[in-house]
Design a protein around this motif. Structure first.
Motif, PDB file in Angstrom:
ATOM      1  N   HIS A  92       0.807  -1.191   0.069  1.00 11.62           N
ATOM      2  CA  HIS A  92       0.025  -0.023  -0.007  1.00 11.62           C
ATOM      3  C   HIS A  92       0.880   1.373  -0.105  1.00 11.62           C
ATOM      4  N   LEU A 232      -2.392   5.680   3.126  1.00 13.98           N
ATOM      5  CA  LEU A 232      -2.598   4.344   3.247  1.00 13.98           C
ATOM      6  C   LEU A 232      -3.982   3.756   3.600  1.00 13.98           C
ATOM      7  N   VAL A 235      -6.013   3.682   0.196  1.00 16.79           N
ATOM      8  CA  VAL A 235      -5.635   2.581  -0.500  1.00 16.79           C
ATOM      9  C   VAL A 235      -6.310   1.189  -0.152  1.00 16.79           C
ATOM     10  N   LYS A 236      -6.140   1.160   1.157  1.00 15.17           N
ATOM     11  CA  LYS A 236      -6.589  -0.116   1.984  1.00 15.17           C
ATOM     12  C   LYS A 236      -7.950  -0.221   1.745  1.00 15.17           C
TER      13      LYS A 236
END
Length: 352
Positions: A92, A232, A235-236
């Motif tokens: 990520h 992050l 994206v996760k």
């Protein structure tokens, strides 16, 4: 190759994981696992979590784990990100923070997943040569770049940079993200986490797989200021909203809180490492200084491929990395003293 593959798949060179064979009496010193296993408190917490709540999705952000990690470092839980192993956290990170017009910098001898991620996400990168002693030189990173990632301690060499060098790197690249991958930091390195509140461009990544003996549970985390963590999370949540299951979260929290178990077994591994280094040198090996739970060693008269093959015949696994500068080296995980003694006895036989 198949006509049904997407173009990116055709060009990928996948990461090759360490061998995980089932062999009776195996001495497994090839994948840097902890020979002592996890805290008993972690195992108890996992057992207690096996109940009817498994029908429900887990807490999506790993809140209790983030709170435990944050409290240890005087941070806000919003400055901690957790994922399914540090490999997922790194994946990520590459996608969210490391793709820019200028190339990403990392060492030429380092964690071999880095170029794989670059291939997967279309990231331009430049490898920076280690010096003749297999050390990272901060001055070599004084060049235009989009971002930097460094393992500290480095893998597979085991060498570590002092915190002052990391801070110098951050100061020299205020407009670039600097990721410090600290998978092995608990065995003798200096963590950069204390620098997080001072430098908005710093992201520190760690894992529960090594020092906390939970490689089979898959837990990793990143620490950074809120804008980096937010990237992050975005994206996760576009990939997998629930990366850590209920059992994993329960076990990881308990493992993190059992500091006595953690420190005791880190100390045992460090002591075994120093004994192994001394013994290997007596057998004619050159061993690089290590701040990790492994050593990187070469023998002046016997090739690494031959040595690895002979050890495997004796049910002892070590890791060999092909490459011009690594061809003669073996990476040897630190096992228990009994496992290290079996390794040394086998090497004496082979070298004789």
């Amino acid at each position: 190759m198949s006509r049904f593959w997407s173009p990116v798949v055709q060009s990928l060179t996948p990461y090759v994981a360490g061998e995980q064979p089932v062999i009776d009496g195996l001495v497994k010193l090839n994948t840097n696992e902890n020979p002592y296993g996890p805290s008993p408190r972690a195992l108890a917490a996992i057992s207690e979590a096996v109940n009817d709540t498994l029908r429900l999705y887990p807490e999506p952000t790993g809140l209790k784990l983030r709170e435990a990690i944050a409290a240890s470092h005087d941070l806000d839980p919003g400055e901690v990100f957790v994922g399914n192993g540090s490999d997922e956290v790194l994946a990520h990170t590459f996608q969210a923070l490391l793709k820019h017009e200028l190339p990403l910098l990392f060492p030429d001898i380092t964690y071999s997943f880095y170029p794989t991620y670059c291939g997967l996400y279309g990231i331009d990168f430049r490898e920076v040569l280690l010096d003749e002693k297999m050390q990272v030189r901060i001055e070599d990173y004084r060049q235009p770049c989009g971002a930097i990632i460094l393992p500290n301690p480095n893998a597979p060499t085991g060498s570590a940079l002092p915190l002052a060098a990391i801070e110098a790197l951050l100061q020299e690249h205020p407009d670039q993200v600097v990721v410090i991958d600290e998978a092995y930091v608990d065995f003798g390195g200096e963590s950069a986490i204390p620098l997080v509140q001072k430098y908005p461009n710093l992201l520190v990544v760690q894992t529960f797989s090594k020092s906390r003996g939970l490689a089979g549970l898959r837990v990793g985390f990143a620490v950074g200021q809120r804008p980096l963590i937010d990237a992050l999370e975005r994206v996760k949540d576009s990939f997998n909203s629930y990366p850590l299951d209920r059992l994993t979260q329960a076990g990881a929290v308990a493992a993190w809180e059992d500091q006595d178990w953690f420190r005791k077994h880190c100390d045992l591994i460090v002591a075994s490492r120093e004994r192994l280094i001394a013994a290997l040198r007596e057998l004619g090996f050159e061993v690089l200084p290590s701040s990790a739970n492994f050593v990187f060693a070469e023998h002046g008269e016997r090739g690494a491929v031959e040595l690895a093959a002979e050890l495997r015949k004796r049910a002892i696994l070590v890791r060999h990395f092909r490459g011009e500068r690594t061809e003669n080296f073996l990476r040897i995980t630190i096992g228990t003293d009994a496992e290290c003694n079996k390794l040394l006895d086998a090497l004496k036989q082979i070298l004789a």
